[in-house]
Design a protein around this motif. Structure first.
Motif, PDB file in Angstrom:
ATOM      1  N   VAL A   1       6.083  42.933 -15.567  1.00  0.00           N
ATOM      2  CA  VAL A   1       7.262  42.943 -14.781  1.00  0.00           C
ATOM      3  C   VAL A   1       8.110  43.386 -14.469  1.00  0.00           C
ATOM      4  N   VAL A   2       8.369  43.868 -13.207  1.00  0.00           N
ATOM      5  CA  VAL A   2       9.695  45.118 -12.628  1.00  0.00           C
ATOM      6  C   VAL A   2      10.084  44.416 -11.357  1.00  0.00           C
ATOM      7  N   GLU A   3      11.938  44.252 -11.572  1.00  0.00           N
ATOM      8  CA  GLU A   3      12.404  44.226 -10.950  1.00  0.00           C
ATOM      9  C   GLU A   3      13.637  45.147 -10.283  1.00  0.00           C
ATOM     10  N   VAL A   4      13.199  45.033  -8.811  1.00  0.00           N
ATOM     11  CA  VAL A   4      14.118  46.947  -8.568  1.00  0.00           C
ATOM     12  C   VAL A   4      15.085  46.428  -7.515  1.00  0.00           C
ATOM     13  N   GLU A   5      16.242  47.602  -6.977  1.00  0.00           N
ATOM     14  CA  GLU A   5      15.933  47.431  -5.483  1.00  0.00           C
ATOM     15  C   GLU A   5      16.057  47.238  -4.914  1.00  0.00           C
ATOM     16  N   GLU A   6      14.957  48.151  -4.117  1.00  0.00           N
ATOM     17  CA  GLU A   6      14.098  48.607  -3.461  1.00  0.00           C
ATOM     18  C   GLU A   6      12.763  48.664  -3.198  1.00  0.00           C
ATOM     19  N   ILE A   7      11.503  48.620  -2.591  1.00  0.00           N
ATOM     20  CA  ILE A   7      10.012  49.171  -2.677  1.00  0.00           C
ATOM     21  C   ILE A   7       9.764  50.049  -1.367  1.00  0.00           C
ATOM     22  N   VAL A   8       9.420  50.342  -1.802  1.00  0.00           N
ATOM     23  CA  VAL A   8       9.010  52.085  -0.908  1.00  0.00           C
ATOM     24  C   VAL A   8       7.600  51.895  -0.775  1.00  0.00           C
ATOM     25  N   PRO A   9       7.075  52.513   0.638  1.00  0.00           N
ATOM     26  CA  PRO A   9       5.167  52.719   0.830  1.00  0.00           C
ATOM     27  C   PRO A   9       5.037  53.615  -0.413  1.00  0.00           C
ATOM     28  N   VAL A  10       3.685  53.713   0.195  1.00  0.00           N
ATOM     29  CA  VAL A  10       3.332  54.445  -0.843  1.00  0.00           C
ATOM     30  C   VAL A  10       3.723  55.686  -0.733  1.00  0.00           C
TER      31      VAL A  10
END
Length: 231
Positions: A187-196
Motif C-alpha cells: 500500500v502506497v501513499e503519494v503526494e500526486e496521482i496522475v493518469p496512466v
C-alpha cells in the motif's frame, strides 16, 4: 483492478491483523508513510513486527506505534533519536533484531525477488553472525541472511499513475523500493496521482506490478536534524 482508494483507512481495510509483519519504507523522517502509520494506530493492530531502517522519533512516524505499544519487535539498523525506543528495548519490553543497513535493504529486495537467502561478509565475526550459518567462499567466510517477505508493505512516494507506477523524490527513495517489493500486499501513499501514460517510463523508479493499493494525501514534511555553523 482498482488501485486508488479514498483514504488510508480504506486502503488498509481487510489487510491488518495482530501479530503481522510489516515492512515500512523511509529513512529517519524522510519518505515515511505517515498517513498509513496513523491509520494503523487508529486500527489498534497489536503485536506487530516492523522491518524498517529505524523507528521514527517519539511523536512522529513509527514512533507513534511504539508509544501506543502496538509494536512487539523491530528489525532495524538504527535506533537513535527515539527515547521511547531506547527505554522499551533496555527494559525488555521491545524485541530488537539489529541489521546492518545494506543487509536489511538486501533482505527486503531478496524477499521481493523470490530469493530465500543470501551470503554476505557484513557482520562476520560480530554479534550479527551469532547463530547464523557460515560458508567459506574463496577463503573468505560469509554468513547466511534470510530474505524478508512481509505480510504488508507500507511506503511513501512522490508521484504515481493510476496503475501504481511510482516516482520517488531524491533521498525519499531510500528504503521505499525494497520495502515495497517484499510485501505480499503493498500500500502506497503519494503526494500526486496522475493518469496512466503521464509518466516518462525512464523516470519510473518502481513499476506498478509491486503496488496493490494507492492513496493520495497531504503530508507533514519535518526536518529530523538541523546543522548550523558560524559564518
Amino acid at each position: 483492478m482498482k488501485k486508488v482508494y479514498g483514504s488510508a483507512g480504506e486502503a488498509l481495510d481487510g489487510l491488518l491483523f495482530d501479530g503481522m509483519l510489516i515492512a515500512a519504507g523511509g529513512f529517519g523522517l524522510c519518505g515515511i508513510p505517515e498517513l498509513l502509520i496513523q491509520s494503523i494506530k487508529e486500527a489498534g493492530t497489536k503485536d506487530i513486527t516492523v522491518a524498517s531502517n529505524n523507528c521514527g522519533v517519539d511523536d512522529f512516524g513509527l514512533g507513534i506505534l511504539l508509544k501506543t505499544r502496538q509494536i512487539k519487535k523491530m528489525i532495524s539498523s538504527y535506533v537513535g533519536e527515539n527515547a521511547e525506543f531506547m527505554r522499551q528495548y533496555l527494559s525488555g519490553e521491545l524485541e530488537l533484531e539489529f541489521n546492518p543497513q545494506g543487509t536489511l535493504a538486501e533482505r527486503m529486495r531478496a524477499g521481493g525477488a523470490g530469493i530465500p537467502g543470501f551470503y554476505t561478509k557484513t557482520g562476520v565475526g560480530t554479534v550479527i553472525a551469532e547463530g547464523k550459518p557460515v560458508m567459506n567462499f574463496d577463503g573468505q567466510d560469509y554468513i547466511l541472511e534470510r530474505g524478508i517477505v512481509a505480510d504488508l508493505a507500507i511506503v511513501k512516494a512522490w508521484k504515481a499513475d493510476e496503475s501504481g507506477n511510482l516516482v520517488f523524490r531524491k533521498t525519499a527513495r531510500n528504503f521505499n523500493p525494497p520495502a515495497a517489493m517484499c510485501g505480499k500486499v503493498c500500500v502506497v501513499e503519494v503526494e500526486e496521482i496522475v493518469p496512466v501514460g503521464s509518466l516518462d517510463p525512464d523516470h519510473i523508479h518502481l513499476p506498478g506490478i509491486y503496488v496493490h493499493r494507492l492513496i493520495q494525501g497531504e503530508h507533514e514534511k519535518r526536518i529530523e536534524n538541523r546543522t548550523t555553523r558560524a559564518a
